[in-house]
Scaffold this motif. Sequence first.
Motif, PDB file in Angstrom:
ATOM      1  N   ASP A   8      -9.328   8.327  10.381  1.00 46.72           N
ATOM      2  CA  ASP A   8      -9.430   7.049   9.673  1.00 46.72           C
ATOM      3  C   ASP A   8      -9.244   7.239   8.177  1.00 46.72           C
ATOM      4  OD1 ASP A   8      -9.891   5.786  12.076  1.00 46.72           O
ATOM      5  OD2 ASP A   8     -12.057   5.544  11.774  1.00 46.72           O
ATOM      6  N   ASP A   9      -9.857   8.294   7.617  1.00 46.98           N
ATOM      7  CA  ASP A   9      -9.733   8.592   6.194  1.00 46.98           C
ATOM      8  C   ASP A   9      -8.286   8.927   5.844  1.00 46.98           C
ATOM      9  OD1 ASP A   9     -10.861   9.061   3.568  1.00 46.98           O
ATOM     10  OD2 ASP A   9     -10.526  11.195   3.948  1.00 46.98           O
ATOM     11  N   ALA A  12      -6.192   5.791   5.961  1.00 46.83           N
ATOM     12  CA  ALA A  12      -6.468   4.972   4.773  1.00 46.83           C
ATOM     13  C   ALA A  12      -5.711   5.515   3.560  1.00 46.83           C
ATOM     14  CB  ALA A  12      -7.974   4.923   4.494  1.00 46.83           C
ATOM     15  N   GLN A  13      -5.622   6.837   3.432  1.00 43.27           N
ATOM     16  CA  GLN A  13      -4.863   7.442   2.331  1.00 43.27           C
ATOM     17  C   GLN A  13      -3.368   7.112   2.450  1.00 43.27           C
ATOM     18  OE1 GLN A  13      -5.650  11.643   2.135  1.00 43.27           O
ATOM     19  NE2 GLN A  13      -7.846  11.358   1.855  1.00 43.27           N
ATOM     20  N   GLU A  15      -2.056   4.506   3.953  1.00 43.54           N
ATOM     21  CA  GLU A  15      -1.901   3.079   3.636  1.00 43.54           C
ATOM     22  C   GLU A  15      -2.008   2.828   2.128  1.00 43.54           C
ATOM     23  OE1 GLU A  15      -0.802   0.760   5.439  1.00 43.54           O
ATOM     24  OE2 GLU A  15      -1.187   1.362   7.498  1.00 43.54           O
ATOM     25  N   ALA A  16      -2.908   3.531   1.451  1.00 41.51           N
ATOM     26  CA  ALA A  16      -3.068   3.353   0.005  1.00 41.51           C
ATOM     27  C   ALA A  16      -1.799   3.796  -0.730  1.00 41.51           C
ATOM     28  CB  ALA A  16      -4.286   4.133  -0.489  1.00 41.51           C
ATOM     29  N   GLN A  19       0.785   1.057  -0.247  1.00 37.94           N
ATOM     30  CA  GLN A  19       0.519  -0.122  -1.065  1.00 37.94           C
ATOM     31  C   GLN A  19       0.882   0.123  -2.526  1.00 37.94           C
ATOM     32  OE1 GLN A  19      -0.066  -3.257  -0.081  1.00 37.94           O
ATOM     33  NE2 GLN A  19       0.322  -2.312   1.920  1.00 37.94           N
TER      34      GLN A  19
END
Length: 192
Positions: A8-9, A12-13, A15-16, A19
Motif C-alpha cells: 500500500d505504501d 501510494a508513492q 500514485e504520488a 500526480q
Amino acid sequence: MTASEADDDWAAQVEAQRQAKVQQFRESARSPLPVSMRGDGFPGLAYFDPDPAYRFVLPLHEHGEKETVTVETTADGEQTYRRWGEFRFEVDGESATLQAYRPVDGADRFWVPFRDATSGDETYGAGRYLDLEPDRDRVDGEWVVDFNNAYNPTCAYNHAYECPLVPTENWLDVAIRAGEKDFPAEPAGADH
C-alpha cells in the motif's frame, strides 16, 4: 509493517509521483505541452493501476566489454550509450531480458528503454523508458526495476522533441501492463 502495508505504501508513492507529473504537465512552464494543451486544455495522462507483479529486484549482469552503441532518434539524429549490462526476469511465466545503457558522458545512471506487446495498442508505439539511479533504485547490490514507473518519452506528447528510439534488442514479446499508457490525445505538432 506487513507485506500488505508495504504494498500500500509503495502504491501510494507510485500514485504520488504520477500526480506530480500530471501537475507539472498541466501547470508548469516547463511542461512539454504547448500552452494550448495546459490548464483547462490538458487532456490528462493515463496509467495502468500500480501492480507489484511488475516490480522486480534484480542483479545487473554486467557485460565484460561495455560496447558503445548508437541509437537513432525520432528526428533522424543519433545518440550514443554504453551497453553496460542486462536484467533478466520473468513476466507471466515468460523469460525476458533488457539491456541497461549508460550515457557516454559517464553519468552514474542507467537508461532502460523497452517496447513490449502493448506498444502501439495500449501504450506508446515507439516504446517507454525506465531511468535507474543508484541512490534511488539500488538496494543491497541489486536494482529495483519497477515497470510501474515506466514513462513515455517527451515525443509521445509533442513532436517538437527528439527522443532516442528503443534498440531492437530491448523489444519484448511479453506484455508489460504497468506504468504509463499511451497519451490520450494527439501529440502537439501531429500532422494528422
